[in-house]
Design an enzyme around this catalytic site. Structure first.
Site, PDB file in Angstrom:
ATOM      1  N   THR A 134       0.791  -1.136  -0.053  1.00 49.66           N
ATOM      2  CA  THR A 134      -0.079  -0.195  -0.008  1.00 49.66           C
ATOM      3  C   THR A 134       0.903   1.092   0.052  1.00 49.66           C
ATOM      4  OG1 THR A 134      -1.597  -1.218   1.219  1.00 49.66           O
ATOM      5  CG2 THR A 134      -2.072   1.285   1.429  1.00 49.66           C
ATOM      6  N   GLU A 163      -3.567  -4.788  -2.549  1.00 47.81           N
ATOM      7  CA  GLU A 163      -4.079  -5.788  -2.074  1.00 47.81           C
ATOM      8  C   GLU A 163      -5.368  -5.557  -1.159  1.00 47.81           C
ATOM      9  OE1 GLU A 163      -3.842  -9.121  -3.107  1.00 47.81           O
ATOM     10  OE2 GLU A 163      -5.637  -9.170  -1.548  1.00 47.81           O
ATOM     11  N   LEU A 165      -6.917  -7.865   0.812  1.00 44.56           N
ATOM     12  CA  LEU A 165      -7.381  -9.048   1.672  1.00 44.56           C
ATOM     13  C   LEU A 165      -7.306  -8.623   3.149  1.00 44.56           C
ATOM     14  CD1 LEU A 165      -4.680 -10.031   3.502  1.00 44.56           C
ATOM     15  CD2 LEU A 165      -3.781 -11.027   1.530  1.00 44.56           C
ATOM     16  N   LYS A 218      -6.688   2.315  -2.622  1.00 50.94           N
ATOM     17  CA  LYS A 218      -6.313   1.430  -1.742  1.00 50.94           C
ATOM     18  C   LYS A 218      -6.428   2.364  -0.312  1.00 50.94           C
ATOM     19  CE  LYS A 218      -5.065  -1.587   0.963  1.00 50.94           C
ATOM     20  NZ  LYS A 218      -5.937  -3.005   1.188  1.00 50.94           N
ATOM     21  N   LEU A 219      -5.868   3.368  -0.371  1.00 46.88           N
ATOM     22  CA  LEU A 219      -5.905   4.063   0.958  1.00 46.88           C
ATOM     23  C   LEU A 219      -7.389   4.564   1.196  1.00 46.88           C
ATOM     24  CD1 LEU A 219      -2.877   6.839   0.731  1.00 46.88           C
ATOM     25  CD2 LEU A 219      -3.002   4.764   1.768  1.00 46.88           C
ATOM     26  N   ALA A 221     -10.068   3.013   0.324  1.00 47.27           N
ATOM     27  CA  ALA A 221     -11.035   1.954   0.949  1.00 47.27           C
ATOM     28  C   ALA A 221     -10.791   1.744   2.457  1.00 47.27           C
ATOM     29  CB  ALA A 221     -10.532   0.625  -0.033  1.00 47.27           C
ATOM     30  N   ALA A 266     -19.581  -2.688  16.835  1.00 48.47           N
ATOM     31  CA  ALA A 266     -18.938  -1.707  18.056  1.00 48.47           C
ATOM     32  C   ALA A 266     -17.832  -2.638  18.525  1.00 48.47           C
ATOM     33  CB  ALA A 266     -20.027  -1.217  18.930  1.00 48.47           C
ATOM     34  N   CYS A 274      -2.993  -1.785   9.116  1.00 48.32           N
ATOM     35  CA  CYS A 274      -3.202  -0.955   8.074  1.00 48.32           C
ATOM     36  C   CYS A 274      -4.067   0.376   8.207  1.00 48.32           C
ATOM     37  CB  CYS A 274      -4.119  -1.984   6.984  1.00 48.32           C
ATOM     38  SG  CYS A 274      -3.096  -3.317   6.267  1.00 48.32           S
ATOM     39  N   ARG A 344      -0.077  -6.477  15.667  1.00 46.39           N
ATOM     40  CA  ARG A 344       0.031  -5.041  15.310  1.00 46.39           C
ATOM     41  C   ARG A 344      -0.911  -3.959  15.490  1.00 46.39           C
ATOM     42  NH1 ARG A 344       2.741  -6.060   9.416  1.00 46.39           N
ATOM     43  NH2 ARG A 344       1.328  -7.353   9.487  1.00 46.39           N
TER      44      ARG A 344
HETATM   45  P1  NAD Z   1       5.152  -7.700   6.674  1.00 50.11           P
HETATM   46  O1  NAD Z   1       5.901  -6.716   7.671  1.00 50.11           O
HETATM   47  O2  NAD Z   1       4.247  -8.958   7.218  1.00 50.11           O
HETATM   48  O3  NAD Z   1       6.136  -8.056   5.547  1.00 50.11           O
HETATM   49  C1  NAD Z   1       7.088  -7.504   4.788  1.00 50.11           C
HETATM   50  C2  NAD Z   1       8.259  -8.200   4.295  1.00 50.11           C
HETATM   51  O4  NAD Z   1       8.982  -7.439   3.570  1.00 50.11           O
HETATM   52  C3  NAD Z   1       8.853  -8.458   5.964  1.00 50.11           C
HETATM   53  O5  NAD Z   1       9.149  -9.921   5.876  1.00 50.11           O
HETATM   54  C4  NAD Z   1      10.411  -7.751   5.410  1.00 50.11           C
HETATM   55  O6  NAD Z   1      11.361  -8.371   6.035  1.00 50.11           O
HETATM   56  C5  NAD Z   1      10.402  -7.697   3.849  1.00 50.11           C
HETATM   57  N1  NAD Z   1      11.104  -6.847   3.426  1.00 50.11           N
HETATM   58  C6  NAD Z   1      11.431  -5.346   3.839  1.00 50.11           C
HETATM   59  N2  NAD Z   1      12.284  -4.933   3.141  1.00 50.11           N
HETATM   60  C7  NAD Z   1      12.878  -5.867   2.355  1.00 50.11           C
HETATM   61  C8  NAD Z   1      13.806  -5.802   1.090  1.00 50.11           C
HETATM   62  N3  NAD Z   1      14.366  -4.679   0.770  1.00 50.11           N
HETATM   63  N4  NAD Z   1      14.128  -7.064   0.563  1.00 50.11           N
HETATM   64  C9  NAD Z   1      13.497  -8.121   0.911  1.00 50.11           C
HETATM   65  N5  NAD Z   1      12.413  -8.173   1.625  1.00 50.11           N
HETATM   66  C10 NAD Z   1      12.056  -7.020   2.284  1.00 50.11           C
HETATM   67  O7  NAD Z   1       4.043  -6.804   5.825  1.00 50.11           O
HETATM   68  P2  NAD Z   1       2.609  -7.030   5.237  1.00 50.11           P
HETATM   69  O8  NAD Z   1       1.602  -7.099   6.415  1.00 50.11           O
HETATM   70  O9  NAD Z   1       2.855  -8.236   4.576  1.00 50.11           O
HETATM   71  O10 NAD Z   1       2.391  -5.677   4.268  1.00 50.11           O
HETATM   72  C11 NAD Z   1       3.153  -5.350   3.254  1.00 50.11           C
HETATM   73  C12 NAD Z   1       2.306  -4.253   2.578  1.00 50.11           C
HETATM   74  O11 NAD Z   1       1.140  -4.621   2.143  1.00 50.11           O
HETATM   75  C13 NAD Z   1       2.136  -3.087   3.359  1.00 50.11           C
HETATM   76  O12 NAD Z   1       2.581  -1.898   2.446  1.00 50.11           O
HETATM   77  C14 NAD Z   1       0.856  -3.189   3.735  1.00 50.11           C
HETATM   78  O13 NAD Z   1       0.308  -2.049   3.868  1.00 50.11           O
HETATM   79  C15 NAD Z   1       0.272  -3.837   2.603  1.00 50.11           C
HETATM   80  N6  NAD Z   1      -1.220  -4.711   3.086  1.00 50.11           N
HETATM   81  C16 NAD Z   1      -1.220  -5.256   4.064  1.00 50.11           C
HETATM   82  C17 NAD Z   1      -2.104  -6.081   4.406  1.00 50.11           C
HETATM   83  C18 NAD Z   1      -2.483  -6.580   5.789  1.00 50.11           C
HETATM   84  O14 NAD Z   1      -3.441  -7.097   5.995  1.00 50.11           O
HETATM   85  N7  NAD Z   1      -1.299  -7.071   6.276  1.00 50.11           N
HETATM   86  C19 NAD Z   1      -3.542  -5.921   3.545  1.00 50.11           C
HETATM   87  C20 NAD Z   1      -3.233  -5.257   2.372  1.00 50.11           C
HETATM   88  C21 NAD Z   1      -2.209  -4.543   2.277  1.00 50.11           C
HETATM   89  C1  UDX Z   2      -7.961  -4.219   6.780  1.00 49.06           C
HETATM   90  C2  UDX Z   2      -8.919  -4.303   5.503  1.00 49.06           C
HETATM   91  O1  UDX Z   2     -10.286  -4.731   5.909  1.00 49.06           O
HETATM   92  C3  UDX Z   2      -8.438  -4.801   4.095  1.00 49.06           C
HETATM   93  O2  UDX Z   2      -9.331  -4.702   3.169  1.00 49.06           O
HETATM   94  C4  UDX Z   2      -7.053  -4.425   3.943  1.00 49.06           C
HETATM   95  O3  UDX Z   2      -6.475  -4.911   2.867  1.00 49.06           O
HETATM   96  C5  UDX Z   2      -6.073  -4.430   5.146  1.00 49.06           C
HETATM   97  O4  UDX Z   2      -6.840  -3.715   6.290  1.00 49.06           O
HETATM   98  P1  UDX Z   2      -7.464  -6.028   8.444  1.00 49.06           P
HETATM   99  O5  UDX Z   2      -6.673  -5.046   9.103  1.00 49.06           O
HETATM  100  O6  UDX Z   2      -6.554  -7.367   8.121  1.00 49.06           O
HETATM  101  O7  UDX Z   2      -7.946  -5.608   6.903  1.00 49.06           O
HETATM  102  O8  UDX Z   2      -8.664  -6.553   9.461  1.00 49.06           O
HETATM  103  P2  UDX Z   2     -10.204  -5.914   9.314  1.00 49.06           P
HETATM  104  O9  UDX Z   2     -11.263  -7.117   9.329  1.00 49.06           O
HETATM  105  O10 UDX Z   2     -10.522  -4.833   8.597  1.00 49.06           O
HETATM  106  O11 UDX Z   2     -10.124  -5.469  11.013  1.00 49.06           O
HETATM  107  C6  UDX Z   2      -9.559  -4.171  11.061  1.00 49.06           C
HETATM  108  C7  UDX Z   2      -9.949  -4.065  12.641  1.00 49.06           C
HETATM  109  O12 UDX Z   2     -11.249  -3.597  12.758  1.00 49.06           O
HETATM  110  C8  UDX Z   2      -9.773  -4.952  13.542  1.00 49.06           C
HETATM  111  O13 UDX Z   2      -9.110  -4.825  14.738  1.00 49.06           O
HETATM  112  C9  UDX Z   2     -11.261  -5.597  13.948  1.00 49.06           C
HETATM  113  O14 UDX Z   2     -11.629  -6.100  15.044  1.00 49.06           O
HETATM  114  C10 UDX Z   2     -11.973  -4.273  13.774  1.00 49.06           C
HETATM  115  N1  UDX Z   2     -13.414  -4.313  13.344  1.00 49.06           N
HETATM  116  C11 UDX Z   2     -13.671  -4.641  11.967  1.00 49.06           C
HETATM  117  C12 UDX Z   2     -14.225  -3.775  14.213  1.00 49.06           C
HETATM  118  O15 UDX Z   2     -13.963  -3.200  15.352  1.00 49.06           O
HETATM  119  N2  UDX Z   2     -15.649  -3.776  13.853  1.00 49.06           N
HETATM  120  C13 UDX Z   2     -15.817  -4.139  12.830  1.00 49.06           C
HETATM  121  O16 UDX Z   2     -17.344  -3.991  12.365  1.00 49.06           O
HETATM  122  C14 UDX Z   2     -14.985  -4.743  11.766  1.00 49.06           C
END
Ligand code: NAD
Ligand code: UDX
Length: 460
Positions: A134, A163, A165, A218-219, A221, A266, A274, A344
């Site tokens: 993101t 993404e 998810l 993405k931001l 959403a 709630a 995120c 996190r």
């Molecule tokens: P994460 O911290 O779980 O994983 C990131 C990985 O990248 C780490 O394992 C780190 O070691 C590796 N890394 C960092 N710099 C590197 C480099 N230069 N070379 C090789 N590896 C390197 O992060 P995440 O939760 O998977 O999120 C990744 C991105 O996706 C973020 O921008 C986040 O905002 C976005 N995103 C996350 C979610 C989520 O639910 N976690 C959902 C949608 C989008």
């Molecule tokens: C979120 C977005 O849903 C997903 O589309 C994006 O790609 C990444 O950020 P995530 O943070 O993994 O996903 O989980 P999400 O189900 O959105 O929940 C986020 C937080 O909101 C959690 O702490 C959850 O407990 C809370 N939540 C969610 C509420 O308190 N109330 C709700 O009705 C829904």
């Protein structure tokens, strides 16, 4: 359209791991290599024992089992994976900056830039570079500039493919996404990526836009989703003073098809890696364009969320006769939501920190979070010494130990198993009066009160 035979994904985290596993499962003709600088993480992805994968997501271990070693590979050899792939996903972390300009607000893009430079250094053939992380709107411009100034005559096409998810349902979300968003300038590159998704996603769900719309969507959403939670949480406080019930209000408004019923639960406050990070980033971008009204509007979502977490611990302290000093509080849950081991920005961390500042003793039970993780999360806040955190916060291996002799239970995560516990037994072994503070509204007020508990939920 260029047919892709080899994919490299930089970043083996919560997004890179599950996303690439699902791409590999649905495209057996494509070799997918996920690389990371973190050797321990890669070793865990390669562990024979699938329960040791670094990320817990329902259904993920099965897909890894099916594809790993066939067309899905995990490696620390980043350069070779870049060199041999026609398409490279960047899926590294983009945390909030903790230093310098934009500290506490802007996204830290140093990992993104390192990836771009790594690709620029290694690439000898044309590459499609896909932003999976993101990113702030217009980041592709910086990536383009780094890649196009290498002077090695390699052609780079940059795509944005954010993404959507959610953790805990990652595999389900990836297998049947609401939409797949691809932003880019080259129609041919967009088609190459769309073709990979078409292996399992119907074409009408694959949305193509310009680069900047994709990055900003993405931001936006995440901001809209978080805003719904802060909105319902704001009303929950009013419910507590007026005998309205937040569950009833949420149901009543959610039946309006224009509002919709999802994301109206709630809670003690949203967490996760995120929402907060992405809204802060949006606020920072708006301010950098001098859009102060826009920035203030979105910032309020975070302010409300902080208020909700604080309000939860304040209410607990007030109800326990204005002091928790020396009292045991049992925490059920530490993860930021159920079905994930991710902690996190979990509300539990901030509530625990506040209670420990008031000298409470906390015993945590979470089905998927380790004792080490709990301590790391608390130490990260730097509120007190590591020894003091260890003294005040312990982790139990079963819920009954965590709640034995406790003055109060705080439900911080909505794990399904919490509903099935023997609450009669828990009541018997707690100090009286026995309080429950249900930060997720998962228990039934009437049942708990019949057992003898003093039950407090959000917005009821
Ligand atoms: P994460 O911290 O779980 O994983 C990131 C990985 O990248 C780490 O394992 C780190 O070691 C590796 N890394 C960092 N710099 C590197 C480099 N230069 N070379 C090789 N590896 C390197 O992060 P995440 O939760 O998977 O999120 C990744 C991105 O996706 C973020 O921008 C986040 O905002 C976005 N995103 C996350 C979610 C989520 O639910 N976690 C959902 C949608 C989008
Ligand atoms: C979120 C977005 O849903 C997903 O589309 C994006 O790609 C990444 O950020 P995530 O943070 O993994 O996903 O989980 P999400 O189900 O959105 O929940 C986020 C937080 O909101 C959690 O702490 C959850 O407990 C809370 N939540 C969610 C509420 O308190 N109330 C709700 O009705 C829904």
């Amino acid at each position: 359209m260029k047919l892709i035979k080899n994919i490299c994904c930089i970043g083996a985290g919560y997004v890179g791991g599950p996303t690439m596993a699902v791409i590999a499962k649905n495209n057996p003709h494509i070799n997918v290599t996920i690389v990371d600088i973190n050797a321990d993480r890669i070793a865990a992805w390669n562990d024979e024992d699938l329960s040791k994968l670094p990320i817990y997501e329902p259904g993920l271990a099965d897909i890894v089992k099916e594809t790993r070693g066939k067309n899905l590979f995990f490696s620390t050899d980043i350069d070779t994976a870049i060199d041999t792939s026609e398409m490279i996903f960047i899926s590294v972390n983009t945390p909030t900056k903790t230093y310098g300009k934009g500290k506490g607000m802007a996204a830290d893009l140093k990992y993104i830039e390192l990836c771009a430079r790594n690709i620029a250094d290694v690439a000898k053939t044309d590459k499609i570079v896909v932003e999976k992380s993101t990113l702030p709107v217009r980041t592709a411009e910086a990536i383009k500039s780094i890649l196009h100034n290498t002077g090695n005559h390699v052609k780079f096409d940059i795509l944005s493919n954010p993404e959507f998810l959610a953790e805990g349902t990652a595999v389900e979300d990836l297998l049947s996404p609401d939409r797949v968003l691809i932003g880019g300038e080259s129609e041919e590159a967009i088609e190459s990526l769309a073709n990979i998704y078409r292996s399992w996603v119907s074409p009408e769900k694959i949305l193509k836009t310009n680069l900047w719309s994709s990055e900003l969507s993405k931001l936006t959403a995440n901001a809209f989703l978080a805003q719904r939670i802060s909105s319902i949480n704001a009303i929950s406080e009013l419910c507590e003073l007026t005998e309205a019930n937040i569950n009833e209000v949420a149901k009543a408004i959610g039946m309006d098809s224009r509002i919709g019923s999802k994301f109206l639960k709630a809670s003690v406050g949203f967490g996760g890696s995120c929402f907060q990070k992405d809204i802060l980033n949006l606020v920072y971008i708006a301010r950098s364009y001098n859009l102060h009204a826009v920035a203030d509007y979105w910032e309020q979502v975070i302010i409300m969320n902080d208020h909700q977490k604080r309000r939860f611990s304040d209410r607990l302290i007030k109800t326990l006769y204005n002091t928790v000093s020396g009292k045991k509080i049992g925490f059920l849950g530490w993860a930021f939501k159920k079905d994930t081991n991710d902690t996190r920005e979990s509300a539990a961390i901030y509530v625990a920190d506040h209670l420990v500042s008031e000298q409470a003793h906390i015993a945590v039970y979470d089905p998927k979070v380790s004792a080490v993780k709990v301590q790391t999360d608390l130490n990260y806040l730097n509120s007190r010494s590591e020894e003091d955190n260890l003294k005040h916060v312990v982790t139990a291996t079963n819920p009954y130990d965590a709640l034995k002799d406790a003055h109060a239970v705080a439900i911080m995560t909505e794990w399904d198993e919490f509903k099935t516990y023997d609450w009669h037994k828990i009541y018997t072994h707690m100090k009286k009066p026995a309080f429950i503070f249900d930060g997720r509204n998962i228990l039934d007020k009437h049942t708990m009160e019949t057992i003898g508990f003093e039950y407090y939920a959000i917005g009821q």
